[in-house]
Design a protein around this motif. Structure first.
Motif, mmCIF file in Angstrom:
data_model
loop_
_atom_site.group_PDB
_atom_site.id
_atom_site.type_symbol
_atom_site.label_atom_id
_atom_site.label_comp_id
_atom_site.label_asym_id
_atom_site.label_seq_id
_atom_site.Cartn_x
_atom_site.Cartn_y
_atom_site.Cartn_z
ATOM 1 N N ALA C 10 0.832 -1.205 0.000
ATOM 2 C CA ALA C 10 0.000 0.000 0.000
ATOM 3 C C ALA C 10 0.863 1.249 0.000
ATOM 4 C CB ALA C 10 -0.929 -0.010 1.205
ATOM 5 N N SER C 11 1.939 1.233 0.807
ATOM 6 C CA SER C 11 2.787 2.429 0.876
ATOM 7 C C SER C 11 3.500 2.655 -0.446
ATOM 8 C CB SER C 11 3.828 2.280 1.979
ATOM 9 O OG SER C 11 3.208 1.857 3.146
ATOM 10 N N LEU C 12 3.980 1.563 -1.064
ATOM 11 C CA LEU C 12 4.636 1.737 -2.358
ATOM 12 C C LEU C 12 3.662 2.337 -3.375
ATOM 13 C CD1 LEU C 12 6.750 -1.525 -2.613
ATOM 14 C CD2 LEU C 12 7.611 0.815 -2.536
ATOM 15 N N PHE C 13 2.428 1.869 -3.328
ATOM 16 C CA PHE C 13 1.423 2.425 -4.224
ATOM 17 C C PHE C 13 1.206 3.909 -3.939
ATOM 18 C CE2 PHE C 13 0.191 -1.795 -5.599
ATOM 19 C CZ PHE C 13 -0.321 -1.560 -6.857
ATOM 20 N N ALA C 14 1.112 4.224 -2.651
ATOM 21 C CA ALA C 14 0.831 5.624 -2.308
ATOM 22 C C ALA C 14 1.984 6.521 -2.742
ATOM 23 C CB ALA C 14 0.576 5.739 -0.816
ATOM 24 N N ILE C 15 3.214 6.101 -2.430
ATOM 25 C CA ILE C 15 4.364 6.944 -2.795
ATOM 26 C C ILE C 15 4.462 7.051 -4.318
ATOM 27 C CG2 ILE C 15 6.853 7.199 -2.608
ATOM 28 C CD1 ILE C 15 6.655 5.437 -0.052
ATOM 29 N N THR C 17 2.068 6.800 -6.494
ATOM 30 C CA THR C 17 1.018 7.691 -6.985
ATOM 31 C C THR C 17 1.430 9.148 -6.803
ATOM 32 O OG1 THR C 17 -0.616 6.070 -6.324
ATOM 33 C CG2 THR C 17 -1.411 8.285 -6.744
ATOM 34 N N LEU C 34 8.034 2.566 -8.667
ATOM 35 C CA LEU C 34 7.578 2.213 -7.321
ATOM 36 C C LEU C 34 6.215 1.533 -7.363
ATOM 37 C CD1 LEU C 34 8.702 5.324 -5.239
ATOM 38 C CD2 LEU C 34 9.762 3.085 -5.413
ATOM 39 N N LEU C 35 5.337 2.026 -8.249
ATOM 40 C CA LEU C 35 4.036 1.369 -8.388
ATOM 41 C C LEU C 35 4.224 -0.078 -8.799
ATOM 42 C CD1 LEU C 35 1.777 3.995 -10.214
ATOM 43 C CD2 LEU C 35 1.521 3.132 -7.898
ATOM 44 N N ALA C 39 3.050 -3.491 -7.030
ATOM 45 C CA ALA C 39 2.278 -4.570 -7.636
ATOM 46 C C ALA C 39 2.991 -5.898 -7.434
ATOM 47 C CB ALA C 39 2.067 -4.291 -9.118
#
Lengths: 505, 156, 138, 763
Positions: C10-15, C17, C34-35, C39
């Motif tokens: 989740a954090s990797l997705f947030a950063i 984004t 990072l996204l 994944a």
């Protein structure tokens, strides 16, 4: 017969390899590519005939039976899409060879085009969700390259938008795949269909919506469409034609396939799809009206008309789906033709911007005819090809009103679709006025070629005219074709045969 | 740029060692960590070492073939391997294998997955080459219209 | 699946984004990377963790799930290829504009005031869209 | 029926200049001859049908049905078609461009129009209907370099297409209620219900737009931009009758539906009066006739729409009369225009003896239009007034009053037309010029139509059979027609007299009642709405598009990601049950690795130097490899390390060209928005991951892969077996992705640099 299934994917790949090996000999490249695409067209027609008669065909790659390995499946829907796509790819290839431009100046054109063809075919044929991702990537990566061939500033700028948004969509796809595997332990679509059914309703719905978003980006649904009109117009002419005709429709195909196969009735996001359909139609056409450039008007029209197909899907009835499929077929042909005509316009007029063009009904009457009929078809004017699916949609829409739920919404979408088809007419007539009737206001930015009686080089005009005739044929033979689409649609609503053929139970 | 001969030589030495290692990875991939991708990428990483000492010219010195040739051959090998079983009535990608005994090496098992993996390896190596072709040119050399590196690349 | 891994994804997705929504292409590319890491973490968590799935190296029941690994490997490689292409674009963009900023204008020619008139010149809009009603003031 | 089909073939052969019109005339002529052969049968009540399947599933088929009313319409279409084609050959100058196209379109139009009136299938009718709109569009814009012609054509197209779409929707509704899309079947047993009313209203919109009824009438005067023969044919005699035709077909079956009469009669009567008023104030003879057409169409709509048998019969007479006299008058105006160079009634010179024939025809036609006894127009009007007088529905008094007023206006503008034509309004009394005498080619067509009108007026019994069969085809209860000049002194005759006298009065005092007449132009009409709507659409489109399509990548990406987070997230949160948290960690090593990954990721995100960002990204990648090791994925870890190394090198290669630092460019609001979107994405991923994993109970397919890896694929490394064997197909796709990316990267990096290198790219 089953042996033929993987050929539309693998043959172009082999051709891509050979085409880059023979890069020094342009002629060899061309012969290979044209031959392979002719072969795939023939194969897909054969498959269509066979599948329509005997039901779905499968091939398990590497003899690893589903759900272990990757399964290639041909059913009516995929055979229809594959056939139309192969014919378009072939016609556009010939056109590209005839046109002075990207194909001649870039040795990489042919191999990449072949990879695109393989990706499109793969997307239609695969029965495996991760393999669908890979096919998407083949198609998209090839499209990134084709879009930026030439490396002009506007191409690079538009390419960035296109690549970044597509990559986001791909990441979302992977995310969805990871989550699906997490919940079901499989990525085979037929197997997923069975296992998703065991998940709790809320989670199923969330997955359905997630996939709508993932494929919605590719299909250019509202509000995920903005990348399309910015990027398509900058590509070299024939490339835009392929993008316009095929790429979004692959997204639509994936939407139709995933929503009908993977999710049982009750977990499908009908309301969401209906709203999206209406908004996509409306915003797409609004965008089209605001443009001055032929390619941009047409690009926005792509978006708008995706809404019609999604509307057909959202009805989840045989009539609605059949209309959606027919609409896709019609739209692929009409859009490809129109973009090829745009290439002719640019060739003859030196620009695709309307105020730099004019009076072409005199200077290139053949081009005018080639434009007018598909354009009217696009607007759904009878008796041209767009009318039949439009009528089908209206009928199915009103029929659905008689059923339960979503009444007001369906009526609303039908009303929107009617208004939008009027505005579509307005937008294409705007092109007609700007390009063919009114005199030019400015001198074109590019160089105009003198054109003969045909309105362009024969190798450009002939494929265009062929597609033109194909469009008319679709309209004339709409009866049997529509019946085929109905059979495809009822397969979709009743995927039992598909699932048992794949899983072999 | 003046090269340090000894650095040059040692990098080449390491490069060849890594290359052998990568081929080892390619062949054992079926049974241990490794395989075409990993092996190709390791070879690619080794190439980046050569690039660091000698720039694009040094990378070009590695292979007599154009990068796209390597790549195309790789794709051709893999796709042909995939297509071959069709002619025998098998499914696409079906692995065909034989096993036999050789005097010195003992029992040998050979399967079409190996050429397939070799194709993968070639594609990855070709890609790395191409990446250096694309980005590796010296920014200064590029300003001139006819940099030496290019002449060299063309003659090779 | 553990909270830590879910949180990592989740954090990797947030950063990611956060970075993707910026204007500098370099940042966007880092964000995409990072996204993609996010994944991949998700893919890893979608199967069981455990011993490397190499037969003979341990108990089969302890094996980590090999399928997500294969899928992740494929994605990693594909992402690498596409990232290379994207970098080539950044590079090209730099050659053309001396920056990698992704500015808002799509095409200088298209988004100018003419589009604001729907592609027709002011005079033209009036003419094309408003037929005179014959005879009104005759 | 073959006439219709053959007609379509003609456009291709027609590029012979003026002669093309002669060729074109063959098509309607052959259809006319065919009709004449069939006519006796039809008069006896036989119905000819033909069926051709098209898309039966949608109820779309080519059903043609020739009954009495169809025969009447077909007669008009073919007869006037032949005459107009002949006339066109004289009208157009031999040098004017696009004659072949024009002739071809004319024939295509005739074919489409025939299909409209012969169609027995609702959708076929709609198809042909739209085709008439399209051909009309192209013909109005014949002179396409003139902006006014283009604008008028566009208006005509959009308004009639709007009506066509409404009609299509109406057809679907009615057809679904009836269970068939066959026109004759629907009319034989009309469906009822609320849906049908809505459907009818929609169909009527279609009819009103096509027949230029208020408030949709404005396109018709605009359509006068077309060449005069075209106006004579399409915009007075035939196409505009399509709406009348439709109302005529539907009225007997549906007149009792509540909305029908108020709508039809109200609109028709209004149109008749307003059209008449407007006609009085035109100086252009063609426009005068155009508004006259609008007015007369209103009358026809009233007659047919009343739905009583008598009114229907009267309508048939009027339909015939109108087509004959209006086409004649248009052709007269065309001849005037061509020979004298003007059609402004203030400028028309006093015409000499050579014009006598034309004059006679014109006067006869105008008198018919005015409803002077002994002419067909009189008989029609008489019958209509009589029928409405006996109609048994409410408010018919108002309708009659409106019709009398409208008729008076008709008389007035007819007189004005004749007065103008004879040079009554001429400001310049030009000398007669022999060169400007009308040629015979002009005279003959005019004379033919006018002659027919006169003959039928004097001996109306000749038309008895046709009219009777036409009206009974619509309404079996229609009375046996006994058209006669003298019906005896009754109310209708009195009203006719009132109209005639009143009309003459109106003409005489026209200048004094100018303000009253001007009301016609001041009533708010659809034209203003049309223009405003169209411009509004254009502007709204522009504004909307510049907002949502502003080319900003961050905006697009933000919308995409926000949609991806919010929409599925909303479903997940609202519909799915929360399964509870899983374990905190599965393996102690996860914790430090995750901390390393996230630390490096945050660092990559916040540092201001590109170079450092790239290095931190690399660190994240290596830490990812660590995670893979912890999770038991050595292949993945190896790949990740190698890829990360390469990527970092790549980044550095590219970044060395770019400025070292990022500049801060975004506003606070933007940054806040970004944080919100990122937060939402994070929350969605977290929730989704936990919910979906908690719901797994199926055994993953990989279990079997592990089991079969060694025995079937002879490999111990299951991941590699999956990659090259079980899912080798993916891998094959993947390497082509790499190939494409490689070609693209090199092409981009080298684009536009040197010719040689671009050739090198893949050679």
């Amino acid at each position: 017969m089953n042996q033929l299934i993987p050929l539309p994917i693998v043959l172009p790949l082999l051709a891509a390899a050979l085409a880059s090996l023979f890069g020094r000999w342009k002629v060899v490249q061309r012969i290979i590519s044209v031959a392979v695409l002719t072969a795939t067209s023939a194969i897909s027609i054969l498959l269509l005939v066979r599948v329509d008669r005997d039901g779905p065909l499968v091939m398990h790659a590497g003899d690893w039976r589903a759900p272990i390995g990757i399964t290639l499946v041909v059913d009516r829907l995929s055979a229809i899409m594959l056939t139309v796509a192969s014919l378009m790819l072939l016609a556009v290839l010939v056109y590209a060879i005839g046109q002075p431009g990207a194909e001649r100046h870039h040795v990489g054109f042919q191999p990449v085009y072949m990879i695109l063809a393989a990706g499109v075919a793969g997307s239609f044929l695969t029965g495996d969700l991760f393999n669908l991702f890979v096919s998407f990537e083949m198609m998209l990566t090839a499209s990134y390259v084709l879009l930026t061939l030439g490396g002009r500033k506007d191409q690079v700028r538009a390419g960035m938008t296109y690549v970044v948004i597509s990559l986001l969509a791909s990441t979302l796809f992977i995310t969805a795949l990871a989550l699906l595997y997490s919940a079901t332990g499989t990525v085979n679509m037929a197997d997923l269909a069975a296992k998703i059914g065991q998940l709790p309703l809320g989670l199923r719905q969330a997955f359905a919506v997630l996939l709508v978003v993932v494929f919605g980006v590719k299909a250019a649904l509202f509000p995920l469409f903005s990348w399309l009109p910015d990027s398509y117009p900058v590509a070299p002419g024939p490339v835009t034609a392929v993008f316009a005709g095929l790429l979004t429709k692959v997204g639509v195909y994936a939407l139709i396939r995933s929503q009908t196969l993977l999710f049982p009735e009750g977990s499908r996001p009908v309301t969401l799809l209906l709203i999206t359909a209406g908004l996509t139609m409306a915003f797409g056409i609004i965008g089209a009206i605001a443009q001055d450039d032929v390619k941009r008007i047409l690009s926005f029209n792509i978006v708008s008309h995706i809404g019609y197909m999604v509307f057909g899907l959202a009805l989840f009835s045989v009539g609605g789906l059949a209309a959606a499929i027919f609409y896709a077929v019609h739209h692929i042909i009409a859009m490809t033709t129109l973009f090829l005509v745009d290439g002719l316009i640019e060739h003859a007029g030196g620009s695709s911007r309307m105020r730099e063009l004019g009076n072409m009904v005199r200077s290139a009457p053949v081009v005018a005819l080639l434009f007018l009929v598909p354009a009217l078809g696009l607007a759904g004017i009878p008796p041209f090809s767009g009318f039949v699916p439009k009528l089908g949609l209206i009928q199915s829409g009103f029929a659905a009103v008689g059923g339960q739920g979503h009444r007001a919404l369906v009526i609303g979408v039908v009303a929107v679709s009617l208004v939008v088809s009027l505005l579509t007419l307005f937008s294409v007539i705007k092109i007609w006025i700007g390009v063919f009737w009114s005199p030019a206001f400015e001198t074109p930015s590019g160089a105009a070629h003198t054109v003969g009686r045909l309105g362009g080089p024969p190798l450009m005009v002939i494929p265009t005219a062929t597609l033109f005739v194909l469009g008319l044929t679709v309209a004339l033979t709409a009866g049997p074709l529509y019946r085929l689409c109905e059979r495809a649609a009822s397969d979709l609503l009743n995927p039992h045969a598909y699932i048992t053929t794949v899983l072999g139970r | 740029m003046k090269r340090l001969v000894f650095l040059d030589e040692s990098v080449r030495l390491i490069f060849h060692a890594v290359l052998v290692g990568s081929i080892y990875l390619l062949f054992v991939g079926h049974n241990q960590p490794g395989g075409g991708f990993v092996a190709g990428l390791v070879a690619g990483a080794a190439m980046s070492l050569r690039y660091l000492v000698g720039g694009l010219a040094e990378v070009r010195r590695i292979s007599r073939f154009q990068p796209w040739t390597i790549m195309a051959l790789g794709v051709a090998i893999s796709t042909s391997t995939a297509l071959a079983p069709l002619s025998r009535g098998h499914s696409i990608m079906a692995s065909m294998s034989t096993s036999f005994d050789l005097p010195l090496l003992g029992h040998i098992y050979a399967s079409t997955t190996l050429p397939f993996d070799i194709g993968v390896y070639m594609v990855v190596v070709g890609l790395v080459f191409m990446v250096f072709e694309a980005f590796g040119e010296d920014p200064d050399a590029e300003a001139d219209e006819v940099p030496e590196a290019d002449e060299e690349g063309a003659t090779r | 699946m553990s909270i830590v891994l879910a949180f990592a994804a989740a954090s990797l997705f947030a950063i990611g984004t956060h970075l993707v929504l910026q204007r500098k292409l370099s940042r966007i590319i880092i964000g995409l990377a990072l996204l993609s890491h996010g994944a991949n973490v998700l893919l890893m968590t979608s199967g069981r963790g455990g011993v490397a799935p190499i037969i003979g190296s341990g108990d089969v029941t302890d094996f980590s799930d090999p399928l997500p690994q294969a899928l992740a490997l494929t994605t990693i490689v594909i992402t690498f290829g596409v990232t290379a292409l994207l970098l080539a674009m950044a590079y090209r963009s730099w050659l053309l504009t001396n920056d990698d900023e992704v500015d808002d204008e799509v095409d200088d020619d298209v988004i100018d005031s003419d589009v604001l008139r729907g592609g027709w010149h002011d005079k033209e809009v009036d003419d094309e869209l408003s037929p005179e009603e014959p005879g009104v003031d005759a | 029926m073959h006439g219709a089909i053959a007609a379509v073939l003609f456009p291709s052969g027609a590029h012979l200049g003026r002669k093309s019109f002669i060729v074109a005339a063959v098509a309607p002529l052959s259809a006319l001859i065919w009709l004449c052969i069939q006519l006796p049968d039809i008069v006896e009540g036989r119905v000819i049908t033909q069926h051709l399947s098209w898309v039966p599933q949608l109820g779309l088929s080519v059903d043609l049905r020739l009954d009495g009313f169809g025969a009447l319409m077909m007669l008009l279409i073919t007869l006037i078609g032949v005459v107009v084609c002949g006339y066109s050959a004289a009208y157009f100058s031999p040098t004017s461009p696009g004659l072949g196209r024009c002739a071809g379109l004319l024939v295509a139009f005739a074919a489409a129009m025939l299909v409209v009136v012969l169609s027995d299938n609702l959708f076929l009718l709609a198809t042909a209907w739209e085709l008439t709109s399209i051909t009309s569009y192209l013909l109005i814009g014949n002179d396409h370099t003139k902006v006014k012609a283009r604008a008028a054509a566009l208006q005509a197209l959009l308004i009639t297409a709007l009506g066509g779409l409404a009609m299509l929707a109406g057809f679907v509704l009615i057809g679904q209620a009836a269970g068939t899309y066959r026109l004759s079947a629907i009319l034989a047993s009309p469906p009822t219900g609320g849906t049908v009313s809505v459907g009818l209203a929609l169909v009527l919109i279609g009819a009103f737009t096509k027949s230029a009824q208020y408030p949709f009438h404005s396109w018709l005067p605009g359509a006068m931009a077309a060449p005069t023969p075209i106006s004579a044919y399409l915009h007075s005699a035939t196409m505009v009758k399509a709406g009348v035709y439709l109302v005529g077909r539907f009225a007997p079956a549906f007149a009792t539906v509540t909305i029908w009469r108020p709508l039809v009669l109200g609109v028709g009567a209004t149109t008749m009066v307003l059209g008449g008023l407007r006609a009085m104030r035109q100086h252009d003879l063609k426009l005068l006739l155009a508004f006259g057409t609008v007015s007369q169409l209103g009358f026809l709509i009233v007659l047919f729409g009343a739905g009583t048998p008598e009114a229907t019969a009267a309508g048939c007479v009027m339909l015939l009369a109108h087509a004959l006299f209006k086409a004649t008058l248009f052709m007269v105006v065309g001849a005037l225009d061509r020979r004298t160079g003007t059609r402004d009634l203030r400028r028309i010179p006093v015409l000499g003896r050579e014009w006598l024939g034309v004059k006679i025809a014109a006067v006869a036609a105008a008198a018919s239009m005015a409803g002077v006894p002994l002419l067909l127009g009189f008989i029609g009007k008489e019958a209509g007034l009589d029928a409405l007088g006996h109609a048994g529905f409410g408010a018919s008094g108002w309708v009659i009053a409106a019709i009398v007023a409208g008729s008076a206006l008709t008389v007035a503008y007819s007189v004005r037309f004749v007065w103008g034509m004879f040079g009554g309004g001429s400001l310049v009394s030009e000398r007669n010029d022999p060169d400007r005498a009308p040629r015979l080619e002009f005279l003959v067509p005019v004379a033919v139509l006018a002659g027919i009108g006169i003959v039928l007026g004097v001996a109306p019994a000749l038309a008895n059979g046709l009219v009777e069969v036409a009206s009974t085809a619509l309404d079996p209860a229609a009375p046996a027609a006994h058209l006669a000049i003298w019906h005896g002194a009754n109310l209708a005759l009195a009203l006719s007299a009132v109209a005639l006298a009143g009309g003459t009065m109106l003409f005489l005092v026209r200048d004094r009642i100018e303000p009253v007449l001007a009301v016609g132009g001041r009533v708010p009409s659809g034209a203003a709405v049309y223009t405003r709507l169209l411009r509004g659409t254009n502007n709204a489109a522009t504004v909307t598009t510049s907002v949502i399509q502003n080319g900003s990548l961050p905006l697009y990406a933000g919308v995409t990601l926000a949609t991806a987070a919010v929409v599925p997230g909303a479903f997940l949160v609202s519909r799915a049950a929360w399964p509870g948290f899983p374990r905190f960690v599965e393996h102690w090593a996860q914790l430090p690795v995750v901390i390393a990954i996230l630390g490096a990721a945050v660092a990559a995100a916040v540092v201001r130097r590109r170079f450092s960002a790239a290095l931190f990204l690399g660190t994240t990648g290596y830490a990812m490899a660590g995670l893979f090791v912890v999770q038991g994925a050595p292949d993945l870890a190896l790949t990740q390390v190698a890829i990360e190394t390469l990527s970092t090198v790549l980044f550095v290669l590219v970044l060395r060209r770019l400025p070292d630092r990022f500049e801060r460019t975004s506003s606070n609001r933007r940054r806040a928005l970004r944080l919100v979107v990122s937060g939402l994405v994070g929350v969605l991923v977290f929730t989704f991951a936990i919910v979906s994993r908690a719901n797994r109970d199926a055994v993953p397919v990989s279990t079997e892969m592990i089991a079969r890896s060694l025995p079937e694929a002879h490999g111990r490394n299951v991941v590699n077996v999956i990659l090259v064997d079980i899912r080798g197909f993916d891998t094959m796709g993947e390497i082509t992705v790499l190939t494409a990316a490689g070609i693209g990267a090199v092409a981009l990096a080298r684009a536009g640099k040197r010719r040689r290198s671009s050739r090198e790219v893949a050679s």
